[in-house]
Design a protein around this motif. Structure first.
Motif, PDB file in Angstrom:
ATOM      1  N   GLY A 141      -6.668   6.136   5.045  1.00 34.21           N
ATOM      2  CA  GLY A 141      -5.667   6.876   4.146  1.00 34.21           C
ATOM      3  C   GLY A 141      -4.880   5.971   3.316  1.00 34.21           C
ATOM      4  O   GLY A 141      -3.950   6.295   2.479  1.00 34.21           O
ATOM      5  N   ARG A 142      -4.908   4.778   3.364  1.00 36.19           N
ATOM      6  CA  ARG A 142      -4.105   3.956   2.532  1.00 36.19           C
ATOM      7  C   ARG A 142      -4.793   3.582   1.144  1.00 36.19           C
ATOM      8  O   ARG A 142      -6.122   3.532   1.060  1.00 36.19           O
ATOM      9  CB  ARG A 142      -3.846   2.504   3.375  1.00 36.19           C
ATOM     10  N   SER A 163      -9.356   3.065  -1.995  1.00 35.75           N
ATOM     11  CA  SER A 163      -9.135   4.009  -0.976  1.00 35.75           C
ATOM     12  C   SER A 163      -9.575   3.547   0.400  1.00 35.75           C
ATOM     13  O   SER A 163     -10.862   3.569   0.619  1.00 35.75           O
ATOM     14  CB  SER A 163      -9.613   5.682  -1.265  1.00 35.75           C
ATOM     15  N   THR A 200       0.271   5.820   1.024  1.00 36.42           N
ATOM     16  CA  THR A 200      -0.593   6.779   1.532  1.00 36.42           C
ATOM     17  C   THR A 200      -0.541   7.808   0.473  1.00 36.42           C
ATOM     18  O   THR A 200       0.378   8.021  -0.510  1.00 36.42           O
ATOM     19  CB  THR A 200      -0.324   7.197   2.843  1.00 36.42           C
ATOM     20  N   TYR A 207       0.736  -1.289  -0.096  1.00 37.56           N
ATOM     21  CA  TYR A 207       0.070  -0.134   0.163  1.00 37.56           C
ATOM     22  C   TYR A 207       0.873   1.192  -0.045  1.00 37.56           C
ATOM     23  O   TYR A 207       2.102   1.150   0.154  1.00 37.56           O
ATOM     24  CB  TYR A 207      -0.887   0.001   1.158  1.00 37.56           C
ATOM     25  N   CYS A 255      -5.068   8.310  -4.283  1.00 40.77           N
ATOM     26  CA  CYS A 255      -5.246   7.168  -4.753  1.00 40.77           C
ATOM     27  C   CYS A 255      -5.718   7.337  -6.199  1.00 40.77           C
ATOM     28  O   CYS A 255      -6.707   8.019  -6.449  1.00 40.77           O
ATOM     29  CB  CYS A 255      -6.656   6.383  -4.168  1.00 40.77           C
TER      30      CYS A 255
END
Length: 160
Positions: free
Chosen positions: A127-128, A123, A114, A112, A117
């Motif tokens: 926030g990843r 998403s 942050t 992943y 996206c």
């Protein structure tokens, strides 16, 4: 896991966004290190244990270590929690002291990043950004249970 001992799993070359590292039964290697490298657009790995049983041996002899955030774990009963790497590489070590007859461990990992996206990413609420292909895979790839949401839609049918 035997086939990966002493090597790096390059997620780009393997064409994967997530995967499993499995010990199921007898491991031939006495001391096995495996590194996972994420693809260049991801800067972290999220991982969790699906199951964990290293037997009842002494922790000095038989254990599993993640060199980025998880100290030596051993015994049986599982390892709870979600873990993240601090960078693109994550190295695991399985030390087999030979004082046991059977081991079982499944570690599930997801790449992943942050920030923004892209359209081909999912998403997460935390926030990843994960690959859309990792969404709804049954393993909580976001680490916060925010994947695989059911949408709210209209229910149609006869009115009474």
């Amino acid at each position: 896991m035997d086939q990966y001992c002493g090597s790096t799993i390059d997620m780009i070359m393997e064409g994967i966004d997530d995967g499993k590292l499995v010990i199921d039964g007898y491991v031939n290697q006495r001391d096995c290190n495996v590194t996972i490298e994420t693809w260049y657009t991801a800067d972290r790995l999220h991982f969790q244990f699906e199951d964990f049983d290293m037997g009842s041996g002494i922790c000095d002899d038989t254990y599993f270590t993640v060199y980025d955030g998880l100290d030596r774990v051993c015994g049986s009963g599982g390892v709870e929690g979600d873990f993240t790497s601090s960078g693109r590489y994550l190295t695991f070590r399985f030390k087999n002291g030979g004082d046991f007859s059977y081991n079982q461990m499944t570690l599930v990992f997801t790449a992943y990043h942050t920030g923004y996206c892209y359209s081909y990413e999912y998403s997460c609420d935390n926030g990843r950004c994960i690959s859309e292909d990792s969404n709804c895979n049954g393993y909580d790839p976001c680490g916060d249970q925010s994947d695989c949401r059911l949408g709210v839609g209209e229910i149609t049918g006869p009115r009474h």
